[in-house]
Design a protein around this motif. Structure first.
Motif, PDB file in Angstrom:
ATOM      1  N   SER A  11       0.809  -1.215   0.000  1.00 18.21           N
ATOM      2  CA  SER A  11       0.000   0.000   0.000  1.00 18.21           C
ATOM      3  C   SER A  11       0.845   1.270   0.000  1.00 18.21           C
ATOM      4  N   GLN A  12       2.060   1.201   0.519  1.00 19.48           N
ATOM      5  CA  GLN A  12       2.835   2.442   0.522  1.00 19.48           C
ATOM      6  C   GLN A  12       3.230   2.851  -0.897  1.00 19.48           C
ATOM      7  N   PHE A  13       3.093   1.919  -1.866  1.00 20.84           N
ATOM      8  CA  PHE A  13       3.422   2.259  -3.251  1.00 20.84           C
ATOM      9  C   PHE A  13       2.171   2.590  -4.061  1.00 20.84           C
ATOM     10  N   ASP A  14       1.012   2.151  -3.599  1.00 20.62           N
ATOM     11  CA  ASP A  14      -0.217   2.439  -4.325  1.00 20.62           C
ATOM     12  C   ASP A  14      -0.694   3.835  -3.974  1.00 20.62           C
ATOM     13  N   THR A  15      -1.201   4.557  -4.954  1.00 19.44           N
ATOM     14  CA  THR A  15      -1.825   5.821  -4.609  1.00 19.44           C
ATOM     15  C   THR A  15      -3.251   5.528  -4.144  1.00 19.44           C
ATOM     16  N   TRP A  16      -3.812   6.468  -3.399  1.00 13.02           N
ATOM     17  CA  TRP A  16      -5.185   6.237  -2.939  1.00 13.02           C
ATOM     18  C   TRP A  16      -6.138   6.154  -4.120  1.00 13.02           C
ATOM     19  N   GLN A  17      -5.840   6.882  -5.203  1.00 12.37           N
ATOM     20  CA  GLN A  17      -6.722   6.813  -6.376  1.00 12.37           C
ATOM     21  C   GLN A  17      -6.739   5.407  -6.963  1.00 12.37           C
ATOM     22  N   SER A  18      -5.570   4.760  -7.010  1.00 12.81           N
ATOM     23  CA  SER A  18      -5.578   3.416  -7.600  1.00 12.81           C
ATOM     24  C   SER A  18      -6.273   2.434  -6.654  1.00 12.81           C
ATOM     25  N   CYS A  19      -6.141   2.642  -5.342  1.00  7.58           N
ATOM     26  CA  CYS A  19      -6.881   1.791  -4.394  1.00  7.58           C
ATOM     27  C   CYS A  19      -8.386   1.973  -4.578  1.00  7.58           C
ATOM     28  N   MET A  20      -8.780   3.212  -4.848  1.00 12.23           N
ATOM     29  CA  MET A  20     -10.206   3.485  -5.013  1.00 12.23           C
ATOM     30  C   MET A  20     -10.732   2.822  -6.288  1.00 12.23           C
ATOM     31  N   ARG A  21      -9.935   2.924  -7.346  1.00 10.91           N
ATOM     32  CA  ARG A  21     -10.362   2.306  -8.619  1.00 10.91           C
ATOM     33  C   ARG A  21     -10.426   0.788  -8.520  1.00 10.91           C
ATOM     34  N   ALA A  22      -9.559   0.212  -7.678  1.00 11.32           N
ATOM     35  CA  ALA A  22      -9.489  -1.252  -7.591  1.00 11.32           C
ATOM     36  C   ALA A  22     -10.526  -1.833  -6.625  1.00 11.32           C
ATOM     37  N   ALA A  23     -11.452  -1.026  -6.153  1.00  9.59           N
ATOM     38  CA  ALA A  23     -12.442  -1.502  -5.180  1.00  9.59           C
ATOM     39  C   ALA A  23     -13.206  -2.708  -5.719  1.00  9.59           C
ATOM     40  N   ILE A  24     -13.672  -3.531  -4.805  1.00 14.61           N
ATOM     41  CA  ILE A  24     -14.487  -4.687  -5.193  1.00 14.61           C
ATOM     42  C   ILE A  24     -15.915  -4.222  -5.443  1.00 14.61           C
ATOM     43  N   THR A  25     -16.456  -4.615  -6.616  1.00 19.47           N
ATOM     44  CA  THR A  25     -17.829  -4.239  -6.956  1.00 19.47           C
ATOM     45  C   THR A  25     -18.674  -5.456  -7.326  1.00 19.47           C
ATOM     46  N   ASP A  26     -18.022  -6.622  -7.435  1.00 19.03           N
ATOM     47  CA  ASP A  26     -18.733  -7.829  -7.855  1.00 19.03           C
ATOM     48  C   ASP A  26     -19.048  -8.689  -6.621  1.00 19.03           C
ATOM     49  N   PRO A  27     -20.329  -8.915  -6.348  1.00 18.68           N
ATOM     50  CA  PRO A  27     -20.696  -9.699  -5.154  1.00 18.68           C
ATOM     51  C   PRO A  27     -20.030 -11.074  -5.114  1.00 18.68           C
ATOM     52  N   ARG A  28     -19.881 -11.711  -6.274  1.00 14.09           N
ATOM     53  CA  ARG A  28     -19.260 -13.043  -6.266  1.00 14.09           C
ATOM     54  C   ARG A  28     -17.826 -12.973  -5.744  1.00 14.09           C
ATOM     55  N   GLU A  29     -17.095 -11.972  -6.209  1.00 17.99           N
ATOM     56  CA  GLU A  29     -15.705 -11.849  -5.773  1.00 17.99           C
ATOM     57  C   GLU A  29     -15.626 -11.610  -4.263  1.00 17.99           C
ATOM     58  N   LEU A  30     -16.522 -10.778  -3.768  1.00 17.44           N
ATOM     59  CA  LEU A  30     -16.517 -10.493  -2.329  1.00 17.44           C
ATOM     60  C   LEU A  30     -16.757 -11.771  -1.526  1.00 17.44           C
ATOM     61  N   LEU A  31     -17.796 -12.527  -1.921  1.00 20.44           N
ATOM     62  CA  LEU A  31     -18.123 -13.748  -1.184  1.00 20.44           C
ATOM     63  C   LEU A  31     -16.961 -14.738  -1.253  1.00 20.44           C
ATOM     64  N   GLN A  32     -16.351 -14.830  -2.435  1.00 24.02           N
ATOM     65  CA  GLN A  32     -15.209 -15.746  -2.593  1.00 24.02           C
ATOM     66  C   GLN A  32     -14.042 -15.356  -1.685  1.00 24.02           C
ATOM     67  N   LEU A  33     -13.684 -14.090  -1.733  1.00 24.83           N
ATOM     68  CA  LEU A  33     -12.520 -13.642  -0.953  1.00 24.83           C
ATOM     69  C   LEU A  33     -12.733 -13.836   0.541  1.00 24.83           C
ATOM     70  N   LEU A  34     -13.978 -13.782   0.971  1.00 22.06           N
ATOM     71  CA  LEU A  34     -14.260 -13.881   2.405  1.00 22.06           C
ATOM     72  C   LEU A  34     -14.776 -15.262   2.810  1.00 22.06           C
ATOM     73  N   ASP A  35     -14.764 -16.211   1.872  1.00 22.59           N
ATOM     74  CA  ASP A  35     -15.254 -17.561   2.178  1.00 22.59           C
ATOM     75  C   ASP A  35     -16.681 -17.564   2.705  1.00 22.59           C
ATOM     76  N   VAL A  36     -17.508 -16.730   2.130  1.00 17.93           N
ATOM     77  CA  VAL A  36     -18.911 -16.719   2.552  1.00 17.93           C
ATOM     78  C   VAL A  36     -19.709 -17.598   1.592  1.00 17.93           C
ATOM     79  N   ASP A  37     -20.699 -18.303   2.147  1.00 12.25           N
ATOM     80  CA  ASP A  37     -21.515 -19.251   1.396  1.00 12.25           C
ATOM     81  C   ASP A  37     -22.133 -18.601   0.150  1.00 12.25           C
ATOM     82  N   MET A  38     -21.973 -19.265  -1.010  1.00 11.24           N
ATOM     83  CA  MET A  38     -22.493 -18.726  -2.273  1.00 11.24           C
ATOM     84  C   MET A  38     -24.022 -18.690  -2.319  1.00 11.24           C
TER      85      MET A  38
END
Ligand SMILES: *Cc1c(COP(=O)(O)O)cnc(C)c1O
Ligand code: SF4
Length: 340
Positions: free
Chosen positions: A9-36
């Motif tokens: 994170s010290q190399f990422d700008t906040w703008q790139s972190c903002m652009r890379a936000a998660i917007t897909d529910p499937r990806e969120l559930l996968q990353l957090l091991d939540v039941d599909m």
């Protein structure tokens, strides 16, 4: 808890972190091991108000737990689709209070600028989830209309940047505003209402702190943290940098069913805030916006919770319980009595 998915994170700008936000529910559930099995409902609710969460914020969420108090604030749930008659689009009467696009004055002495329509995170309970931002931000045309109004009204001593999240704006836009305000002698204070340091601590970088430090106005920042679990080492460091830049730090929370509607959670939050020299300011009852009914906590229970907290911590660690009633001259305090 999981490790932050971006440890560079010290190399990422906040703008790139903002652009890379998660917007897909499937990806969120996968990353957090939540039941599909929660995916179809998440998709339907996200079609009404999109999912958005910065990747780094996932470190604050327990894996595999649909009832996690931080996950519950950001995951679209099927319950959002239950329409309840008293839960409406403009729950707080903001549209009626706009003086010029993006400038809202409801209370004496202070005016609020809708500085930006976007946020780094989409909080599912947010009263602005239905707000028509397109026509209503004050930062278009370099704040000119809003600054002209503020200059012409010497009863206004404080300008509040709100949104959306005002820190979605870049530092140049913010600096243009403070240059404009510097020419208005009756403006003494700049207040910023933001959740970005919490969900995207990268935003509080050296350039941003530099802007704050050189601003002549008194500076107040009201953070928005609902649960102690939202506080990680990056936020602690961001608060230290803000204090060092001369900012007074306060926090407001919304009382949310299944998130912070218990005394231990509120107690832990107050202590965790104080540990980073942030004082609790408001604890708001939920605004009745469409799709948020499942977060509501009754006023009776709210009074019981805060009354019990009063018996446990110093007075300065008890947030003021308030509700927003359109047409009132301030937030409306809810009377609380001590419970022992
Ligand atoms: C909440 C709010 C404020 C700030 O109120 P304080 O009591 O000063 O924190 C100012 N203007 C508007 C329109 C608000 O909704
Ligand atoms: S950051 Fe604030 S304005 Fe944005 S969605 Fe969350 S509560 Fe609403």
């Amino acid at each position: 808890m999981i490790a932050a998915s971006h440890n560079s994170s010290q190399f990422d700008t906040w703008q790139s972190c903002m652009r890379a936000a998660i917007t897909d529910p499937r990806e969120l559930l996968q990353l957090l091991d939540v039941d599909m099995k929660f995916l179809p409902a998440a998709r339907l609710s996200a079609a009404r108000f999109g999912l958005r969460v910065p990747r780094g914020f996932l470190a604050r969420i327990r894996r595999g737990d649909i009832d996690d108090p931080v996950l519950r604030q950001i995951l679209p749930l099927g319950a959002e689709l239950d329409d309840r008659p008293q839960f409406v689009a403009d729950a707080v009467g903001d549209l009626a209070a706009a003086r010029v696009p993006g400038l809202i004055q409801k209370y004496r002495g202070r005016a609020l600028l809708i500085a930006s329509g976007s946020c780094a995170v989409h909080c599912r309970y947010c009263f602005r989830r239905e707000f028509p931002y397109g026509e209503h931000t004050a930062s278009r045309a370099d704040w000119r209309a809003a600054l002209a109004q503020l200059a012409g009204d010497s009863s206004i001593h404080e300008v509040i940047l709100s949104g959306g999240d005002p820190l979605s704006l870049g530092d140049a836009k913010l600096a243009a505003l403070t240059r404009g305000l510097a020419g208005i002698s009756h403006i003494k204070r700049l207040r910023i209402h933001t959740r970005q340091p919490v969900v995207l601590p990268e935003r509080v970088d050296a350039a941003f702190c530099g802007w704050l430090r050189q601003t002549q106005l008194q500076k107040v920042m009201v953070l928005h943290i609902n649960h102690a679990q939202e506080i990680g080492p990056e936020l602690v460091a961001a608060c230290a940098a803000l204090l060092e830049a001369g900012v007074v730090l306060l926090n407001q929370s919304v009382l949310l069913a299944g998130v912070n509607d218990d005394v231990d959670a509120l107690h832990a939050l107050s202590e965790a805030l104080m540990a980073m020299r942030v004082l609790p300011y408001y604890l708001s009852l939920l605004d009745r916006v469409r799709g948020s009914g499942h977060f509501e906590v009754s006023e009776e229970r709210a009074k019981l919770l805060v009354g019990t907290l009063m018996g446990r911590v110093p007075g300065y660690l008890v947030p003021r319980l308030v509700r927003e009633i359109p047409g009132q001259a301030s937030k409306t305090p809810v009377a609380v009595s001590l419970m022992t």
